[in-house]
Design a protein around this motif. Sequence first.
Motif, mmCIF file in Angstrom:
data_model
loop_
_atom_site.group_PDB
_atom_site.id
_atom_site.type_symbol
_atom_site.label_atom_id
_atom_site.label_comp_id
_atom_site.label_asym_id
_atom_site.label_seq_id
_atom_site.Cartn_x
_atom_site.Cartn_y
_atom_site.Cartn_z
ATOM 1 N N VAL A 1 4.885 22.260 53.203
ATOM 2 C CA VAL A 1 5.474 23.530 53.845
ATOM 3 C C VAL A 1 3.788 23.511 53.261
ATOM 4 C CG1 VAL A 1 5.080 25.197 52.139
ATOM 5 C CG2 VAL A 1 7.325 24.961 52.815
ATOM 6 N N LYS B 1 0.740 25.944 51.865
ATOM 7 C CA LYS B 1 0.184 26.471 51.397
ATOM 8 C C LYS B 1 -1.605 27.273 51.383
ATOM 9 C CE LYS B 1 4.207 27.729 49.394
ATOM 10 N NZ LYS B 1 5.076 28.296 47.882
ATOM 11 N N LYS C 1 -0.472 35.982 54.484
ATOM 12 C CA LYS C 1 -0.585 34.728 56.103
ATOM 13 C C LYS C 1 -0.967 33.100 55.724
ATOM 14 C CE LYS C 1 -1.805 38.295 59.174
ATOM 15 N NZ LYS C 1 -1.953 39.658 58.199
ATOM 16 N N VAL D 1 0.811 31.047 54.405
ATOM 17 C CA VAL D 1 1.821 29.983 54.334
ATOM 18 C C VAL D 1 2.300 29.175 55.654
ATOM 19 C CG1 VAL D 1 3.628 29.135 53.280
ATOM 20 C CG2 VAL D 1 2.353 30.523 52.395
ATOM 21 N N THR D 2 2.695 28.039 56.141
ATOM 22 C CA THR D 2 2.670 27.774 57.057
ATOM 23 C C THR D 2 4.310 26.647 56.772
ATOM 24 O OG1 THR D 2 0.920 27.562 58.213
ATOM 25 C CG2 THR D 2 2.399 26.069 58.858
ATOM 26 N N ALA E 1 6.057 23.661 58.353
ATOM 27 C CA ALA E 1 5.461 22.881 59.075
ATOM 28 C C ALA E 1 6.697 21.805 59.527
ATOM 29 C CB ALA E 1 4.219 21.856 59.035
ATOM 30 N N GLU F 1 2.316 19.765 62.667
ATOM 31 C CA GLU F 1 1.846 20.902 62.396
ATOM 32 C C GLU F 1 1.442 21.242 60.601
ATOM 33 O OE1 GLU F 1 6.026 23.765 62.271
ATOM 34 O OE2 GLU F 1 6.349 22.689 64.344
ATOM 35 N N ALA F 2 1.723 20.048 60.414
ATOM 36 C CA ALA F 2 1.249 20.457 58.589
ATOM 37 C C ALA F 2 -0.250 19.970 59.016
ATOM 38 C CB ALA F 2 2.199 19.090 57.991
ATOM 39 N N ALA G 1 -1.994 23.062 59.697
ATOM 40 C CA ALA G 1 -2.097 23.923 58.836
ATOM 41 C C ALA G 1 -3.305 23.559 58.042
ATOM 42 C CB ALA G 1 -0.869 24.401 58.126
ATOM 43 N N GLU H 1 -6.809 24.021 59.861
ATOM 44 C CA GLU H 1 -7.467 25.562 59.163
ATOM 45 C C GLU H 1 -7.170 25.921 58.811
ATOM 46 O OE1 GLU H 1 -4.678 28.240 61.914
ATOM 47 O OE2 GLU H 1 -3.239 27.664 59.852
ATOM 48 N N PRO I 1 8.001 36.035 64.242
ATOM 49 C CA PRO I 1 6.975 35.725 63.227
ATOM 50 C C PRO I 1 7.825 36.548 61.738
ATOM 51 C CG PRO I 1 6.066 37.576 64.561
ATOM 52 C CD PRO I 1 7.752 36.583 65.085
ATOM 53 N N ASN I 2 6.643 35.629 61.176
ATOM 54 C CA ASN I 2 7.094 36.517 59.462
ATOM 55 C C ASN I 2 6.275 38.073 59.680
ATOM 56 O OD1 ASN I 2 8.889 34.681 58.638
ATOM 57 N ND2 ASN I 2 7.248 33.422 57.526
#
Length: 428
Positions: free
Chosen positions: A141, A143, A151, A153-154, A156, A161-162, A165, A168, A223-224
């Motif tokens: 994860v 954060k 918005k 928190v990912t 992954a 993906e991590a 994030a 980003e 999506p969350n």
Amino acid sequence: MKVLVVGSGGREHSLCWAIAKSPLCDALYCAPGNAGIADVATLVAIGAEDVDALVRFAQDTAIDFVVVGPEGPLVLGLVDKLNAIGIKAFGPSAAAAALEGSKGFMKDILAKYGVPTAFYGRFTDADAAKAYVRQHGAPIVVKADGLAAGKGVTVARTAEEAFAAIDEALIDGRFGAAGAEVVVEEFLDGEEVSFFALCDGDNALPMASAQDHKAVGDGDTGPNTGGMGAYSPAPALTPDLQDRVMREIVVPTVKGMAAEGRPFKGVLFAGLMIVQTPDGPTPKTLEFNVRFGDPECQTLMARLESDALAALVAAADGALDRIDLRWSEQTALCVVMAAQGYPGDYLKNTEIKGLDAANAVESVTVFHAGTKRAEDGRVLSVGGRVLGVTALAPTVAQAQAAAYRGVDALDWPGGFCRRDIGWRAVGR
């Protein structure tokens, strides 16, 4: 007392609804409020984060007590400024609100005081953060450290993906100052629940559990969001587990914050994961919030049988050891009606009809979030999450059925909801 509630969401409507019933409340104001809150409080056209204007209004109006709903004004020090001029307020100081304002600070407090949580690292350098991901692997994860409007928190599923994030936040600057540091932490698998406790700096008084539904679609798909519905109590948090949460998580945190010179007053909202271990279900701390959840607050206020205002004042006064709280044994369930398109770009200024019919459904109360009243008297949607249709009934299934009867009484083509709120608990 003259009371001011700060905020404009469903949480604040439910707080105003509960406070208005207190014999201690002589006059109730809400800044900025919404169309539903206007039925129980006088609206004040001041934004929730316009701290100086809120302090001036409280002083000029001789407000006795301020209840701060959202996290933004808490992190900005609204409570500190009110206390400095002798006005009592419910909520933590800016120093204590760092439990939500900085995920890295929160994790450091948990680690220092032995509160069970996921292992983690704090990083301002992207390469170092990625090395940590390589060391521990995915899922993992990422954060953003600060407040990022939900918005940052990912979760992954892969290292790639991590890495994305991390870039980003730290390289692309998507979250601004809130993403100048990231927390990379262990992925915890289990059932997520929310638990709330009132705190007065020294003492902690358990409130109740709830379970939120973050994903936008039925079956926890899509999506969350900020929350599409909730119910209380959450069967996953048994009485034995609740005792453990108080003993192992809430009390050590309150004692630890006092030892740090940041005594925590207000409501401590623990986001928990119930993890299955060889020793049985074990609660671990995902996060702390320093305010009531939304829509969890709607379910708590529906179940609370004690005087809400008296309890909030006791927390501010350091007198929680002198009160207890009475709760309905029934289940409260809240279904959030959102504007079409949410959580992306959503429709605004669509008319909502049928509110009286929905409120007339037995055991149902409709709490407003993103609404305003037009000059011609129509109620219009102005937010993403717009209404919280809340029911109180003996079982989860009955509360669910009543809440959806309330939903179906509404006439609002511009809105939608999940149709499965409470699915984890039905039949438990």
